[in-house]
Structures are given as structure tokens and as C-alpha cells.
Scaffold this motif. Structure first.
Motif, PDB file in Angstrom:
ATOM      1  N   LYS A  93     -66.735 -33.776   9.447  1.00 36.52           N
ATOM      2  CA  LYS A  93     -66.653 -34.857  10.427  1.00 36.52           C
ATOM      3  C   LYS A  93     -67.053 -34.372  11.814  1.00 36.52           C
ATOM      4  O   LYS A  93     -67.745 -35.065  12.560  1.00 36.52           O
ATOM      5  N   SER A  94     -66.602 -33.164  12.143  1.00 33.59           N
ATOM      6  CA  SER A  94     -66.939 -32.626  13.465  1.00 33.59           C
ATOM      7  C   SER A  94     -68.442 -32.365  13.586  1.00 33.59           C
ATOM      8  O   SER A  94     -69.038 -32.562  14.646  1.00 33.59           O
ATOM      9  N   MET A  95     -69.065 -31.929  12.490  1.00 38.51           N
ATOM     10  CA  MET A  95     -70.505 -31.702  12.507  1.00 38.51           C
ATOM     11  C   MET A  95     -71.265 -33.009  12.676  1.00 38.51           C
ATOM     12  O   MET A  95     -72.254 -33.091  13.430  1.00 38.51           O
ATOM     13  N   VAL A  96     -70.806 -34.054  11.989  1.00 40.02           N
ATOM     14  CA  VAL A  96     -71.441 -35.378  12.127  1.00 40.02           C
ATOM     15  C   VAL A  96     -71.299 -35.888  13.551  1.00 40.02           C
ATOM     16  O   VAL A  96     -72.256 -36.400  14.152  1.00 40.02           O
ATOM     17  N   ALA A  97     -70.088 -35.718  14.121  1.00 33.87           N
ATOM     18  CA  ALA A  97     -69.861 -36.170  15.491  1.00 33.87           C
ATOM     19  C   ALA A  97     -70.723 -35.389  16.472  1.00 33.87           C
ATOM     20  O   ALA A  97     -71.284 -35.959  17.425  1.00 33.87           O
ATOM     21  N   ARG A  98     -70.834 -34.076  16.249  1.00 30.61           N
ATOM     22  CA  ARG A  98     -71.653 -33.252  17.133  1.00 30.61           C
ATOM     23  C   ARG A  98     -73.132 -33.632  17.045  1.00 30.61           C
ATOM     24  O   ARG A  98     -73.832 -33.693  18.060  1.00 30.61           O
ATOM     25  N   ASN A  99     -73.584 -33.924  15.830  1.00 31.70           N
ATOM     26  CA  ASN A  99     -74.975 -34.349  15.657  1.00 31.70           C
ATOM     27  C   ASN A  99     -75.249 -35.669  16.370  1.00 31.70           C
ATOM     28  O   ASN A  99     -76.311 -35.856  16.983  1.00 31.70           O
ATOM     29  N   LYS A 100     -74.293 -36.586  16.289  1.00 28.46           N
ATOM     30  CA  LYS A 100     -74.453 -37.868  16.976  1.00 28.46           C
ATOM     31  C   LYS A 100     -74.520 -37.669  18.483  1.00 28.46           C
ATOM     32  O   LYS A 100     -75.328 -38.309  19.177  1.00 28.46           O
ATOM     33  N   ARG A 101     -73.669 -36.772  19.019  1.00 28.10           N
ATOM     34  CA  ARG A 101     -73.688 -36.509  20.461  1.00 28.10           C
ATOM     35  C   ARG A 101     -75.008 -35.876  20.873  1.00 28.10           C
ATOM     36  O   ARG A 101     -75.573 -36.207  21.920  1.00 28.10           O
ATOM     37  N   GLU A 102     -75.497 -34.962  20.056  1.00 33.80           N
ATOM     38  CA  GLU A 102     -76.766 -34.297  20.375  1.00 33.80           C
ATOM     39  C   GLU A 102     -77.928 -35.304  20.350  1.00 33.80           C
ATOM     40  O   GLU A 102     -78.808 -35.267  21.222  1.00 33.80           O
ATOM     41  N   ILE A 103     -77.903 -36.195  19.375  1.00 35.06           N
ATOM     42  CA  ILE A 103     -78.957 -37.220  19.297  1.00 35.06           C
ATOM     43  C   ILE A 103     -78.880 -38.155  20.503  1.00 35.06           C
ATOM     44  O   ILE A 103     -79.900 -38.505  21.109  1.00 35.06           O
ATOM     45  N   ALA A 104     -77.654 -38.548  20.854  1.00 33.36           N
ATOM     46  CA  ALA A 104     -77.481 -39.440  22.012  1.00 33.36           C
ATOM     47  C   ALA A 104     -77.925 -38.752  23.298  1.00 33.36           C
ATOM     48  O   ALA A 104     -78.557 -39.367  24.166  1.00 33.36           O
ATOM     49  N   THR A 105     -77.583 -37.462  23.437  1.00 35.51           N
ATOM     50  CA  THR A 105     -77.996 -36.711  24.628  1.00 35.51           C
ATOM     51  C   THR A 105     -79.513 -36.586  24.711  1.00 35.51           C
ATOM     52  O   THR A 105     -80.111 -36.791  25.773  1.00 35.51           O
TER      53      THR A 105
END
Length: 299
Positions: free
Chosen positions: A5-17
Motif C-alpha cells: 500500500k505504501s508503494m502504491v501511495a508513493r507511486n501516486k505521489r510521484e506521478i502527481a508531482t
């Protein structure tokens, strides 16, 4: 599970950034050069201002009230509507015909035609305005020369209130039709060659292929082209201003030329801002209504 879950959340933040970083320059340009001027135009329309003095007198909606009763503005709006309708009527079918011809013809001849037909689009509107201003001069222009060769007299197309706007519309169509030719050629490029081959194998003629297959597939391109032509026609300025200045009288006055004359000839910047804001509202309404009408059947 928590690590996933943390990896998915981090990927979403990176994509948004990443998206924010790449979109930021475009959003800043839009905000500075489009959104801010529109807002500032509405604000300035509430003042009585000559455009250069430090003092501004707040008048509220007085300029807007005057605009609603301004016969000159509404006459210019009617001229814009006529330009819009005739531009679509002329540019769309001619551009489609040229694109169809080039799509069906291959070889060096078609390449030469592409270059020659696209030349008007490469010229600036100001240059074209001056070119036709002198070409249509009643004393030295080529129309008068042809008229005299045939035994007639001087022909003043730009000085005659009955013909000036029609003349300008034909010149506008001459300049911008190549754009729609290229636009429709791109639409043809999106149609698979297998469709054409299958139609020919089934015994269809080129005319049948065009009307029953190609034209329906080009509908999205045609709709987009109509909207582009419509919006462009409602904000024409440079070519008309160079050729006629809105004259003779107000026979070729458009909303943009009227706005310019109010701002930089009459020094009524507040009222000119109201004209500009009125243009924005009218063009937006017409564009939205047109898109809804064009897309209504699909919805």
C-alpha cells in the motif's frame, strides 16, 4: 500488505508531482497571458479611463449599459456573424475538396499543388491586407484593369459599402482555406488504407467511397474545423483593419476593429474593455451552443 500500500501511495505521489512539474509552465503561461487579461478587462470595463492617465473614475456598469444600447457595436456583431457564416460555407467545402483531391493523387504533381495551395497561409494577414488593398485600388488595381480591357470603367470593391464586406470575406477565405485543407488531410491520414481497399474490392466507386465511408469518418474533423472557423471569424481584426479600417462608414466594421477604434482612436479604454469583454461573452456563448448542436446527436 502495508508495504504494498505504501508503494502504491508513493507511486501516486510521484506521478502527481511529475504531472505538476510538467504542467506548471503551461498553467503559468495560461494564467498570465489568458486568464489575467480577461479578468483585468472585466475590471477595467467598470472605469471611465482614457488609457494613459493615472486617474480612473469608477462608473460601475455604466459602460455595459451603454454597450447594450450601442447600435455601432451590434452592427459590428452582425457583420461578424455574416463573416462567420460565409467563412464556414466557403472554407469548409473548398478545404475538403482540396484535401480529397490531394489524398487521391500521388506523385510530384500533388506535392507541387500542396505547396502552391498552402502559400496564402504562410503569408501574414497584414501583408495580405496591404497586397489586396493595392490590388483592388480603383485607379491602379487589377480588377479595374480587367474592367477597362472589357470596355468598363473603374471598379471600387473596397470603397463600395454594398460590396466591401463580401470582398473581405472572400479574401479571408482565400487565406485560411489552406489551413482546413491540411486539417482534413490529417483526418484522411487517420483513415486506414485497408478500408479504401476493401471498398474498392467490393465494387464501390471513388464517389461512393467518399460519400458513404470517408465523409462519415471525417465528421469529427469537420466538426472541429467548423468550431475553429467560427471562433476565428468572430475575432478577425488585422486583415480587415489594414484593408478597410472598418469602412467605408461602418460597412465592414467588426467587433475587434470597433474595440480598437474605441481604445486607441477615441481613447475610451474603459468602454473598449467593455466591448472586449462583451466579445468574450458572445464568442463563448456561440462556441458552446455550436458544440452542443454539433455533438447533440451523438449524446
Amino acid at each position: 500488505m502495508n508495504n504494498a500500500k505504501s508503494m502504491v501511495a508513493r507511486n501516486k505521489r510521484e506521478i502527481a508531482t511529475a504531472a505538476a512539474v510538467f504542467l506548471a509552465p503551461a498553467l503559468i503561461v495560461i494564467a498570465v497571458f489568458i486568464i489575467y487579461p480577461i479578468i483585468q478587462s472585466f475590471i477595467t470595463s467598470t472605469y471611465d479611463w482614457n488609457g494613459y492617465s493615472a486617474g480612473k473614475a469608477f462608473v460601475g456598469l455604466k459602460n455595459w449599459a451603454a454597450l447594450m444600447k450601442d447600435k455601432e457595436f451590434w452592427h459590428a456583431f452582425k457583420n461578424n456573424i455574416l463573416v462567420m457564416v460565409l467563412s464556414i460555407v466557403l472554407q469548409m467545402p473548398i478545404g475538403l475538396a482540396l484535401a480529397t483531391y490531394l489524398n487521391n493523387r500521388k506523385g510530384r504533381g500533388s506535392q507541387v499543388c500542396k505547396v502552391i495551395w498552402f502559400l496564402p497561409m504562410l503569408m501574414s494577414s497584414v501583408a495580405i491586407g496591404y497586397l489586396f488593398r493595392y490590388a483592388l485600388d480603383p485607379s491602379t488595381g487589377f480588377v479595374t484593369a480587367i474592367s477597362k480591357m472589357l470596355g468598363g470603367g473603374k471598379v471600387d470593391l473596397l470603397g463600395n459599402p454594398s460590396y466591401v464586406l463580401i470582398t473581405v470575406i472572400f479574401i479571408i477565405a482565400w487565406q485560411f482555406t489552406p489551413f482546413y485543407m491540411v486539417y482534413y488531410m490529417a483526418g484522411y491520414g487517420g483513415i486506414s488504407g485497408d478500408i479504401h481497399e476493401a471498398a474498392m474490392i467490393d465494387g464501390a466507386t471513388e464517389n461512393q467511397y467518399f460519400w458513404n465511408i470517408a465523409l462519415p469518418l471525417l465528421k469529427p474533423s469537420i466538426k472541429s474545423a467548423i468550431v475553429l472557423s467560427m471562433v476565428g471569424s468572430l475575432k478577425y481584426f488585422d486583415l480587415v483593419y489594414v484593408m478597410t479600417g472598418g469602412g467605408p462608414g461602418n460597412s465592414s466594421e467588426l467587433m475587434a476593429t470597433y474595440m480598437y477604434s474605441q481604445a486607441f482612436e477615441s481613447y475610451r479604454m474603459g468602454y473598449a474593455s467593455a466591448v472586449a469583454s462583451g466579445m468574450f461573452i458572445l464568442i463563448s456563448i456561440i462556441a458552446i451552443v455550436t458544440m452542443r448542436l454539433l455533438n447533440g446527436k451523438e449524446d
